[in-house]
Design a protein around this motif. Structure first.
Motif, mmCIF file in Angstrom:
data_model
loop_
_atom_site.group_PDB
_atom_site.id
_atom_site.type_symbol
_atom_site.label_atom_id
_atom_site.label_comp_id
_atom_site.label_asym_id
_atom_site.label_seq_id
_atom_site.Cartn_x
_atom_site.Cartn_y
_atom_site.Cartn_z
ATOM 1 N N LYS A 114 -2.434 -4.188 -7.218
ATOM 2 C CA LYS A 114 -3.090 -3.187 -8.059
ATOM 3 C C LYS A 114 -2.250 -2.908 -9.301
ATOM 4 O O LYS A 114 -1.037 -2.687 -9.185
ATOM 5 C CB LYS A 114 -3.286 -1.904 -7.253
ATOM 6 N N LEU A 115 -2.894 -2.952 -10.454
ATOM 7 C CA LEU A 115 -2.255 -2.569 -11.713
ATOM 8 C C LEU A 115 -2.933 -1.301 -12.212
ATOM 9 O O LEU A 115 -4.172 -1.252 -12.280
ATOM 10 C CB LEU A 115 -2.417 -3.666 -12.777
ATOM 11 N N ILE B 107 2.637 -1.143 -10.949
ATOM 12 C CA ILE B 107 2.152 -2.378 -10.322
ATOM 13 C C ILE B 107 2.523 -2.293 -8.846
ATOM 14 O O ILE B 107 3.704 -2.128 -8.511
ATOM 15 C CB ILE B 107 2.806 -3.625 -10.950
ATOM 16 N N THR B 108 1.532 -2.367 -7.971
ATOM 17 C CA THR B 108 1.818 -2.349 -6.537
ATOM 18 C C THR B 108 1.283 -3.614 -5.879
ATOM 19 O O THR B 108 0.209 -4.109 -6.224
ATOM 20 C CB THR B 108 1.212 -1.106 -5.834
ATOM 21 N N PHE B 109 2.064 -4.129 -4.938
ATOM 22 C CA PHE B 109 1.689 -5.317 -4.162
ATOM 23 C C PHE B 109 1.902 -4.978 -2.695
ATOM 24 O O PHE B 109 3.000 -4.572 -2.302
ATOM 25 C CB PHE B 109 2.555 -6.511 -4.584
ATOM 26 N N LYS B 110 0.852 -5.082 -1.898
ATOM 27 C CA LYS B 110 0.894 -4.702 -0.485
ATOM 28 C C LYS B 110 1.461 -3.280 -0.325
ATOM 29 O O LYS B 110 2.333 -3.016 0.488
ATOM 30 C CB LYS B 110 1.714 -5.712 0.330
ATOM 31 N N ASN B 111 0.973 -2.390 -1.188
ATOM 32 C CA ASN B 111 1.345 -0.959 -1.167
ATOM 33 C C ASN B 111 2.797 -0.657 -1.527
ATOM 34 O O ASN B 111 3.264 0.455 -1.347
ATOM 35 C CB ASN B 111 1.018 -0.321 0.197
ATOM 36 N N SER B 112 3.536 -1.639 -2.053
ATOM 37 C CA SER B 112 4.910 -1.389 -2.516
ATOM 38 C C SER B 112 4.962 -1.566 -4.033
ATOM 39 O O SER B 112 4.382 -2.518 -4.566
ATOM 40 C CB SER B 112 5.892 -2.378 -1.886
ATOM 41 N N SER B 113 5.681 -0.679 -4.704
ATOM 42 C CA SER B 113 5.795 -0.767 -6.160
ATOM 43 C C SER B 113 6.659 -1.970 -6.546
ATOM 44 O O SER B 113 7.723 -2.204 -5.962
ATOM 45 C CB SER B 113 6.425 0.513 -6.714
#
Length: 234
Positions: A3-4, A58-64
């Motif tokens: 997510k961006l 920017i989050t990937f698998k709920n981590s920033s």
């Protein structure tokens, strides 16, 4: 999965990305389309930590990912196939693939993945001991994708995989991208060939001068008259 939120990115005084927000769900193929200079590559470089962002998250698998350096982002399961292939020209095909697995210690599984890459790209097997700089453009693209797969990524981001390649080779590369996705790898694709990208994607975002101007189901955009006129050469 990715997510961006309101990403802003500058090169000096140039405001390259302006409040970009997008998301990629697990299992999808999502494509970014737009003209040269629209901000597509900058978006990918922001995600993989190659270009620092000014603001946003920017989050990937709920981590920033905001403060994580690029080499550590790879270890989270995100592999980036850069524009222009960027293979290590002086190294052999096999050595390039081994470098793709440099974070891994599971030798038996690495060997299995090497065979998996060779089964997807038989031409690489034929040229296993050849210096990568002597490969054709299409073979180098296969190698760049294969090298990224050696990291066993959960998500693969691809920047202009069809650039400079013959139409038949492009068809093969895109068929392989679909195959990779079907085995469970999520894909974010930047592609100048908007027609081809929209044909294989689930969803798409349209960028213009650093801003997302349209998004939606890829098939809907493929049949949208304004998109056809601007990006599909109709």
């Amino acid at each position: 999965m990715l997510k961006l939120d309101n990403i802003n990115l500058y090169y000096g005084v140039i405001h390259a990305l302006k409040d970009i927000s997008l998301e990629v769900n697990q299992g999808e193929i999502v494509t970014l389309i737009g003209a040269n200079g629209a901000g597509k590559t900058s978006t990918l470089r922001a995600i993989s930590g190659l270009q620092p962002i000014k603001s946003g998250t920017i989050t990937f698998k709920n981590s920033s990912l905001n403060k994580i350096p690029a080499h550590k982002i790879v270890s989270l399961g995100l592999s980036h196939v850069p524009e222009g292939r960027r293979v290590f020209a002086a190294l052999t095909v096999r050595e390039n693939l081994e470098l793709g697995a440099y974070l891994r210690k599971d030798k038996a599984e690495i060997k299995k993945d090497m065979e998996m890459v060779f089964s997807k790209f038989p031409r690489l097997k034929e040229r296993e001991k050849q210096q990568s700089g002597t490969l054709s453009g299409g073979e180098q693209q296969m190698l760049a994708i294969g090298r990224a797969l050696m990291n066993r990524p959960e998500m693969l981001i691809l920047d202009e995989p069809s650039m400079g390649l013959a139409p038949l080779v492009v068809k093969d590369i895109f068929e392989t991208i679909v195959e990779i996705n079907k085995t469970g790898t999520t894909i974010l694709l930047v592609e100048q060939n908007a027609n081809m990208a929209l044909t294989i994607a689930n969803r798409a975002y349209v960028l213009e001068t650093g801003t997302i101007v349209q998004s939606g189901d890829a098939n809907d955009l493929l049949n949208d008259d304004s998109i056809k006129k601007a990006y599909l050469g109709e």
